[in-house]
Design an enzyme around this catalytic site. Structure first.
Site, PDB file in Angstrom:
ATOM      1  N   ASN A 195       0.840  -1.204   0.000  1.00 36.08           N
ATOM      2  CA  ASN A 195       0.000   0.000   0.000  1.00 36.08           C
ATOM      3  C   ASN A 195       0.869   1.247   0.000  1.00 36.08           C
ATOM      4  OD1 ASN A 195       0.500  -0.982   2.656  1.00 36.08           O
ATOM      5  ND2 ASN A 195      -1.139   0.243   3.509  1.00 36.08           N
ATOM      6  N   CYS A 250     -10.299  -4.981  -0.151  1.00 38.81           N
ATOM      7  CA  CYS A 250     -11.401  -4.012  -0.129  1.00 38.81           C
ATOM      8  C   CYS A 250     -12.246  -4.172  -1.397  1.00 38.81           C
ATOM      9  CB  CYS A 250     -10.859  -2.583  -0.032  1.00 38.81           C
ATOM     10  SG  CYS A 250     -10.199  -1.965  -1.589  1.00 38.81           S
ATOM     11  N   CYS A 252      -4.109   0.554  -2.598  1.00 35.28           N
ATOM     12  CA  CYS A 252      -3.926  -0.685  -1.831  1.00 35.28           C
ATOM     13  C   CYS A 252      -2.807  -1.536  -2.429  1.00 35.28           C
ATOM     14  CB  CYS A 252      -5.192  -1.522  -1.868  1.00 35.28           C
ATOM     15  SG  CYS A 252      -6.571  -0.817  -0.985  1.00 35.28           S
ATOM     16  N   GLU A 278      -2.905  -4.671  -3.159  1.00 38.24           N
ATOM     17  CA  GLU A 278      -3.371  -5.585  -4.211  1.00 38.24           C
ATOM     18  C   GLU A 278      -3.345  -4.908  -5.567  1.00 38.24           C
ATOM     19  OE1 GLU A 278      -4.663  -4.946  -1.285  1.00 38.24           O
ATOM     20  OE2 GLU A 278      -5.930  -6.565  -0.525  1.00 38.24           O
ATOM     21  N   CYS A 329     -10.501  -3.391  -4.805  1.00 40.22           N
ATOM     22  CA  CYS A 329      -9.540  -4.434  -5.216  1.00 40.22           C
ATOM     23  C   CYS A 329     -10.280  -5.687  -5.690  1.00 40.22           C
ATOM     24  CB  CYS A 329      -8.577  -4.761  -4.082  1.00 40.22           C
ATOM     25  SG  CYS A 329      -7.440  -3.406  -3.734  1.00 40.22           S
ATOM     26  N   GLU A 350       0.399   5.228   0.549  1.00 37.54           N
ATOM     27  CA  GLU A 350      -0.542   6.240   1.045  1.00 37.54           C
ATOM     28  C   GLU A 350      -0.080   7.645   0.661  1.00 37.54           C
ATOM     29  OE1 GLU A 350      -1.016   5.397   5.241  1.00 37.54           O
ATOM     30  OE2 GLU A 350      -2.198   3.605   4.798  1.00 37.54           O
TER      31      GLU A 350
HETATM   32  N1  THU Z   1      -5.198  -1.695   2.451  1.00 37.84           N
HETATM   33  C1  THU Z   1      -4.633  -2.480   1.496  1.00 37.84           C
HETATM   34  O1  THU Z   1      -3.560  -2.163   0.963  1.00 37.84           O
HETATM   35  N2  THU Z   1      -5.279  -3.617   1.165  1.00 37.84           N
HETATM   36  C2  THU Z   1      -6.409  -4.073   1.746  1.00 37.84           C
HETATM   37  O2  THU Z   1      -6.881  -5.145   1.382  1.00 37.84           O
HETATM   38  C3  THU Z   1      -7.078  -3.303   2.782  1.00 37.84           C
HETATM   39  C4  THU Z   1      -6.470  -1.998   3.098  1.00 37.84           C
HETATM   40  C5  THU Z   1      -4.501  -0.482   2.857  1.00 37.84           C
HETATM   41  C6  THU Z   1      -5.136   0.827   2.455  1.00 37.84           C
HETATM   42  C7  THU Z   1      -4.569   1.762   3.483  1.00 37.84           C
HETATM   43  O3  THU Z   1      -3.290   2.189   3.055  1.00 37.84           O
HETATM   44  C8  THU Z   1      -4.387   0.903   4.718  1.00 37.84           C
HETATM   45  O4  THU Z   1      -4.415  -0.451   4.261  1.00 37.84           O
HETATM   46  C9  THU Z   1      -5.436   1.101   5.786  1.00 37.84           C
HETATM   47  O5  THU Z   1      -6.709   0.971   5.260  1.00 37.84           O
END
Ligand code: THU
Length: 165
Positions: free
Chosen positions: A63, A113, A74, A76, A116, A65
């Site tokens: 991920n 999520c 994310c 994925e 994804c 941000e």
């Molecule tokens: N996140 C992912 O990378 N994948 C997921 O399946 C769920 C959430 C990340 C998004 C964000 O950077 C952090 O996790 C918190 O939500």
């Protein structure tokens, strides 16, 4: 007329990596390594993913941000989009997903999520065979899901853009 229709969802539960094939174990380990390189200073939640292609290449992502929160991506989708961008003709066989938090012990696997899931489902649709999903934490439990579409019943897919699909 009205009736109730139910859709079944099933997954395999493993209480340790040992029950999995070497390929699956390696993919999970690759996703754990990827999680360590996440850029997630706002959530402190580190997610890693590892995609196995049919050309046997493993593409990892994590991920990313941003202070403008909605601009992040994310783990994925980082891996899936990179995989598709580099190898548009390779099918995706599997994806492993792992996560950990700096703030608490995350003992259970996390699940992708909605966005994804939508991306996974479309790639699964166009390649016409299932993308297996391995959900792992940094501990031993693993959930194995046979196909991405299972995670998104009644999905919106590319054929919906055509008449009489
Ligand atoms: N996140 C992912 O990378 N994948 C997921 O399946 C769920 C959430 C990340 C998004 C964000 O950077 C952090 O996790 C918190 O939500």
């Amino acid at each position: 007329m009205s009736k109730k229709i139910s859709i079944e969802f099933e997954y395999e539960f493993y209480d340790s990596l040992k029950g999995l094939s070497k390929t699956d174990q390696e993919l999970i380990i690759a996703s754990r390594k990827a999680a360590k390189k996440a850029y997630s200073p706002y959530s402190n939640f580190h997610v890693g993913s590892a995609v196995l292609l049919d050309n046997k290449k493993v593409i990892t992502g994590n991920n990313q941000e941003n202070v403008a929160f909605s601009d992040g991506t994310c783990a994925e989708r980082t891996a899936l989009f990179y995989a598709r961008a580099q190898y548009p003709n390779s099918a995706i066989e599997k994806i492993a997903i792992s996560a950990y938090s700096n703030n608490f012990k995350l003992s259970k696997p996390i699940s992708p999520c909605g966005s994804c899931r939508q991306v996974l489902a479309e790639y699964e649709h166009i390649q016409s065979f299932p993308i297996e999903i391995l959900l792992a934490s940094n501990y031993d439990e693993v959930y194995k899901i046979k196909g991405a579409t299972q995670l998104l019943p009644l999905l919106f897919y590319e054929k919906n853009l055509q008449e009489n699909n």
